[in-house]
Design an enzyme around this catalytic site. Sequence first.
Site, PDB file in Angstrom:
ATOM      1  N   ASP A  18      83.079  31.462  99.774  1.00 27.79           N
ATOM      2  CA  ASP A  18      82.809  32.383 100.707  1.00 27.79           C
ATOM      3  C   ASP A  18      84.140  32.714 101.397  1.00 27.79           C
ATOM      4  OD1 ASP A  18      81.449  34.470 102.185  1.00 27.79           O
ATOM      5  OD2 ASP A  18      81.185  33.041 103.757  1.00 27.79           O
ATOM      6  N   LEU A  19      84.349  33.887 102.113  1.00 25.22           N
ATOM      7  CA  LEU A  19      85.632  34.235 102.860  1.00 25.22           C
ATOM      8  C   LEU A  19      85.548  33.912 104.334  1.00 25.22           C
ATOM      9  CD1 LEU A  19      88.891  34.958 102.610  1.00 25.22           C
ATOM     10  CD2 LEU A  19      87.682  37.362 103.098  1.00 25.22           C
ATOM     11  N   ASP A  20      84.589  35.011 104.963  1.00 25.07           N
ATOM     12  CA  ASP A  20      84.431  34.905 106.341  1.00 25.07           C
ATOM     13  C   ASP A  20      83.863  33.632 106.825  1.00 25.07           C
ATOM     14  OD1 ASP A  20      85.735  37.404 106.639  1.00 25.07           O
ATOM     15  OD2 ASP A  20      83.897  38.516 105.679  1.00 25.07           O
ATOM     16  N   THR A  24      87.271  34.541 110.589  1.00 29.52           N
ATOM     17  CA  THR A  24      87.044  35.985 110.871  1.00 29.52           C
ATOM     18  C   THR A  24      85.670  36.372 111.411  1.00 29.52           C
ATOM     19  OG1 THR A  24      86.592  36.181 108.677  1.00 29.52           O
ATOM     20  CG2 THR A  24      88.572  37.116 109.430  1.00 29.52           C
ATOM     21  N   LYS A  60      75.657  37.177 109.652  1.00 32.47           N
ATOM     22  CA  LYS A  60      76.685  36.544 108.702  1.00 32.47           C
ATOM     23  C   LYS A  60      76.407  36.612 107.311  1.00 32.47           C
ATOM     24  CE  LYS A  60      78.664  33.297 112.015  1.00 32.47           C
ATOM     25  NZ  LYS A  60      78.582  32.007 112.447  1.00 32.47           N
ATOM     26  N   GLY A  61      77.433  36.959 106.152  1.00 32.16           N
ATOM     27  CA  GLY A  61      77.261  37.165 104.716  1.00 32.16           C
ATOM     28  C   GLY A  61      76.447  38.362 104.458  1.00 32.16           C
ATOM     29  N   ARG A  98      78.101  45.326 105.392  1.00 29.03           N
ATOM     30  CA  ARG A  98      78.717  46.103 106.528  1.00 29.03           C
ATOM     31  C   ARG A  98      77.307  47.261 106.636  1.00 29.03           C
ATOM     32  NH1 ARG A  98      84.071  49.572 105.727  1.00 29.03           N
ATOM     33  NH2 ARG A  98      84.683  47.343 105.034  1.00 29.03           N
ATOM     34  N   SER A 117      82.717  36.984  97.954  1.00 28.67           N
ATOM     35  CA  SER A 117      82.524  37.255  99.458  1.00 28.67           C
ATOM     36  C   SER A 117      81.665  38.974  99.540  1.00 28.67           C
ATOM     37  CB  SER A 117      83.955  37.503 100.067  1.00 28.67           C
ATOM     38  OG  SER A 117      83.743  38.268 101.333  1.00 28.67           O
ATOM     39  N   ALA A 118      81.250  39.183 100.649  1.00 26.98           N
ATOM     40  CA  ALA A 118      80.563  40.445 100.909  1.00 26.98           C
ATOM     41  C   ALA A 118      81.386  41.547 101.517  1.00 26.98           C
ATOM     42  CB  ALA A 118      79.312  40.093 101.828  1.00 26.98           C
ATOM     43  N   SER A 119      82.425  40.882 101.632  1.00 24.24           N
ATOM     44  CA  SER A 119      83.670  41.760 102.543  1.00 24.24           C
ATOM     45  C   SER A 119      84.333  42.642 101.630  1.00 24.24           C
ATOM     46  CB  SER A 119      84.399  40.978 103.532  1.00 24.24           C
ATOM     47  OG  SER A 119      85.476  41.708 103.808  1.00 24.24           O
ATOM     48  N   ASN A 139      87.092  43.713 102.687  1.00 24.75           N
ATOM     49  CA  ASN A 139      88.416  43.380 103.171  1.00 24.75           C
ATOM     50  C   ASN A 139      89.070  42.262 102.602  1.00 24.75           C
ATOM     51  OD1 ASN A 139      88.456  45.724 105.020  1.00 24.75           O
ATOM     52  ND2 ASN A 139      86.907  44.998 106.002  1.00 24.75           N
ATOM     53  N   LYS A 160      74.217  39.463  99.334  1.00 22.72           N
ATOM     54  CA  LYS A 160      73.589  38.397  99.741  1.00 22.72           C
ATOM     55  C   LYS A 160      72.520  38.348 100.578  1.00 22.72           C
ATOM     56  CE  LYS A 160      78.065  36.150  99.806  1.00 22.72           C
ATOM     57  NZ  LYS A 160      79.327  35.610 100.578  1.00 22.72           N
ATOM     58  N   GLU A 181      79.722  28.065 101.574  1.00 26.82           N
ATOM     59  CA  GLU A 181      78.992  29.150 102.572  1.00 26.82           C
ATOM     60  C   GLU A 181      78.853  28.747 103.927  1.00 26.82           C
ATOM     61  OE1 GLU A 181      77.969  31.970 102.965  1.00 26.82           O
ATOM     62  OE2 GLU A 181      78.294  33.117 101.121  1.00 26.82           O
ATOM     63  N   ASP A 182      78.971  29.729 104.807  1.00 30.08           N
ATOM     64  CA  ASP A 182      78.698  29.443 106.442  1.00 30.08           C
ATOM     65  C   ASP A 182      77.467  30.108 106.793  1.00 30.08           C
ATOM     66  OD1 ASP A 182      79.947  32.039 106.386  1.00 30.08           O
ATOM     67  OD2 ASP A 182      80.313  31.888 108.370  1.00 30.08           O
TER      68      ASP A 182
END
Length: 221
Positions: A9-11, A17, A45-46, A49, A114-116, A118, A145, A169-170
């Site tokens: 995962d990213l964020d 972020t 989180k995850g 938007r 990632s869900a982002s 960006n 997710k 994952e966080d």
Amino acid sequence: MSKKAFIFDLDGVIVDTAKYHFLAWRNLANTLGIPFSEAQNEQLKGVSRVRSLQKILEWGNKTISEEEFTNLMIEKNKEYLTYISTMNESEILPDVPRVLDYLIKNQQAIALGSASKNARIILEKVGLIDKFQAIVDGTNVTKGKPDPEVFLIGAKSVGVTPENCIVFEDSVAGIQAANSAQMISIGIGNEEVLHEADYVFTDFTTLTEEFMNSLFITEKV
Ligand code: BG6
Ligand code: MG
């Protein structure tokens, strides 16, 4: 031994972020007169938007027009983009490069899940984009997710079966997504929050080479 893939995962896993998403969502919620706590932020989180804004409106018992909804999403992202515009490698979370480089040295496949929307900009800003063989982000999925779609596409992109994938994952939603994809789930963060994960580490500094070696030969059962 089957080929493995490590999906990150990213964020909140690669970069910190999560704090910027929190600031931007809190600002937006407060403008609407909706209180916004750290605990609520945890639940975002995850989460995509669109779904995040829906949740905030539900918490505040607010109904708005479709147009206003779209505008608020644009505003949120504008604010978020100003926070990330100055990002550099100093915002990579501790020991992420060590782990990525160890996996690369050992010829393991690495993907982003990632869900982002960006994600690519952020990976470029922090100089990590070249470490990933596949990047699956919010622009590639139709279901967010905890749906496993993002990780399943990631696995497919690098030609690895789900039970041979390991997800970092966080978020609670992300751990649930990894579990329902039949992948090994590794929580990065708080053990109580991420109790559904197969393993939890506070951060990557405690993730040893021995542990990674053991993952090279384990399958999700
Ligand atoms: C996830 C974050 O990685 O991406 C969420 O944990 C965020 O907080 C989601 O809402 C979507 O991100 P973006 O950058 O497309 O708004
Ligand atoms: Mg995350």
